[in-house]
Design an enzyme around this catalytic site. Structure first.
Site, PDB file in Angstrom:
ATOM      1  N   SER A   1      33.482  28.149  31.400  1.00  0.00           N
ATOM      2  CA  SER A   1      34.443  28.035  32.490  1.00  0.00           C
ATOM      3  C   SER A   1      34.228  26.688  33.181  1.00  0.00           C
ATOM      4  O   SER A   1      33.129  26.119  33.122  1.00  0.00           O
ATOM      5  CB  SER A   1      34.237  29.170  33.500  1.00  0.00           C
ATOM      6  OG  SER A   1      34.918  28.908  34.721  1.00  0.00           O
TER       7      SER A   1
ATOM      8  N   TYR B   1      28.106  34.097  38.925  1.00  0.00           N
ATOM      9  CA  TYR B   1      29.092  33.836  37.875  1.00  0.00           C
ATOM     10  C   TYR B   1      29.053  32.373  37.439  1.00  0.00           C
ATOM     11  O   TYR B   1      28.973  32.071  36.230  1.00  0.00           O
ATOM     12  CB  TYR B   1      30.503  34.190  38.350  1.00  0.00           C
ATOM     13  CG  TYR B   1      31.574  33.787  37.353  1.00  0.00           C
ATOM     14  CD1 TYR B   1      31.789  34.539  36.203  1.00  0.00           C
ATOM     15  CD2 TYR B   1      32.342  32.644  37.552  1.00  0.00           C
ATOM     16  CE1 TYR B   1      32.745  34.160  35.273  1.00  0.00           C
ATOM     17  CE2 TYR B   1      33.296  32.252  36.629  1.00  0.00           C
ATOM     18  CZ  TYR B   1      33.497  33.018  35.492  1.00  0.00           C
ATOM     19  OH  TYR B   1      34.438  32.632  34.570  1.00  0.00           O
TER      20      TYR B   1
END
Length: 262
Positions: free
Chosen positions: A143, A156
Site C-alpha cells: 500500500s 496497518y
C-alpha cells in the site's frame, strides 16, 4: 503455451476487491486459479463465473488465513491435489482504524498475522513449489501507506512497510532463480476498504481519488509479468510517495493525522 500446461495462480483474498479483479485478469489470459478466502459462498460464485466465462479450472479453499496454521493447510491442499503452482499472489489483508491504545489488541494482532505473517509463511512454503517452474512469480500487495507512518492506522501502515521491505529483500535473494518477486503498492481503491476499517468519514473523501479494482489489477498483473520490483499505480499516488521521501516526516505525519483524524 497451451492452457493445459499453464501453472495455477494462487490468490489470497480472492473473493473481493483487488484479489477478485486479479483473478479475472489472469483468467482472461487462460491461467487456472486457486482461489483462497474466508467466504465460501462468494468464492464458489466467483469460481463458477470464471470457469463459464474463460473455461479455466478455479478450485476454491474457504479458510480464515489469520488463524495460526492456515498457511500450512493451504500448502497441504496444493500438495494433496498435485496442483502445479507458478504464481503466488499475496493479496489478503485488512486495516484497523483508531487510536492504537484504544483499539482492540486482538484485532491488531489478527491484522498483523494476516498482513505480515501469512505473506512470510506462504512465501516460505511455496518457494520450493514455485522453483519447479521455468518461470514463476510472487506478487505481494502492499500500500502507499507503507511509505509513511500513519497515525490512527499505526499498525496497518507498519504492516505494509514490512511487506514492502520483505519483498525487496526476497526479490534480491531470488534474483538468480526462476522466481520473480514484485511489490505492488496501490493508494485508495474502490474496494470498501475504508468502510470495513471503520473509516466512514474518510471513505467519502477517498471516493474522489479512488482507482477502480479492475484498473489496478491490470497494472499489477502487467508489472508482475514485466518482472518489476516495485510499482505504485496512479500519478497522484506516485507524487504522494515522492513527497513522503523529501518532506519532513513530522509534517507528513501531522498531515496524515489530520486526514485520518478520529
Amino acid at each position: 503455451m497451451s492452457e493445459k500446461t499453464k501453472p495455477y495462480a494462487l490468490i489470497t483474498g480472492a473473493s473481493k476487491g483487488i484479489g477478485k479483479s486479479i483473478a479475472y485478469e489472469l483468467a482472461k489470459q487462460g491461467y487456472p486459479l486457486l482461489l483462497v478466502a474466508r467466504s465460501d459462498e462468494e468464492l464458489k460464485a466467483l469460481s463458477d463465473d470464471l470457469q463459464v466465462k474463460y473455461n479455466i479450472n478455479a478450485p476454491v479453499l474457504s479458510i480464515d488465513l489469520s488463524i495460526n496454521g492456515a498457511s500450512l493447510k493451504v500448502t497441504d491442499w496444493i500438495k494433496m491435489n498435485n496442483y502445479q503452482v507458478g504464481f503466488l499472489v499475496n493479496n489478503a489483508g485488512y486495516g484497523v482504524w483508531g487510536d492504537f491504545s484504544q483499539s482492540s489488541l486482538t484485532d491488531q494482532l489478527g491484522m498483523m498475522q494476516l498482513n505480515m505473517n501469512v505473506v512470510v509463511e506462504l512465501s516460505h512454503l511455496l518457494v520450493p513449489i514455485l522453483s519447479q517452474e521455468k518461470q514463476a512469480y510472487i506478487l505481494n500487495i502492499s500500500s502507499t501507506a507503507a511509505y509513511q507512518a500513519v497515525p490512527t492506522l499505526a499498525v496497518y501502515s507498519a504492516s505494509k512497510a514490512f511487506v514492502l521491505s520483505f519483498t525487496r529483500a526476497l526479490r534480491f535473494e531470488l534474483a538468480q532463480t526462476s522466481i520473480s518477486v514484485t511489490c505492488f503498492s496501490p493508494g485508495p481503491v474502490d474496494t470498501g476498504f475504508a468502510a470495513r476499517a471503520g473509516l466512514n468519514a474518510f471513505s467519502k473523501m477517498a471516493e474522489k481519488f479512488n482507482m477502480q479494482p479492475d484498473e489496478v489489477a491490470k497494472i499489477a498483473v502487467k508489472a508482475m509479468f514485466n518482472k518489476k520490483s516495485e510499482v505504485i499505480p496512479g500519478f497522484t499516488n506516485i507524487i504522494s510517495v515522492y513527497a513522503n521521501r523529501i518532506l519532513p516526516k513530522a509534517f507528513i505525519e501531522k498531515t496524515a493525522a489530520g486526514i485520518y483524524k478520529i
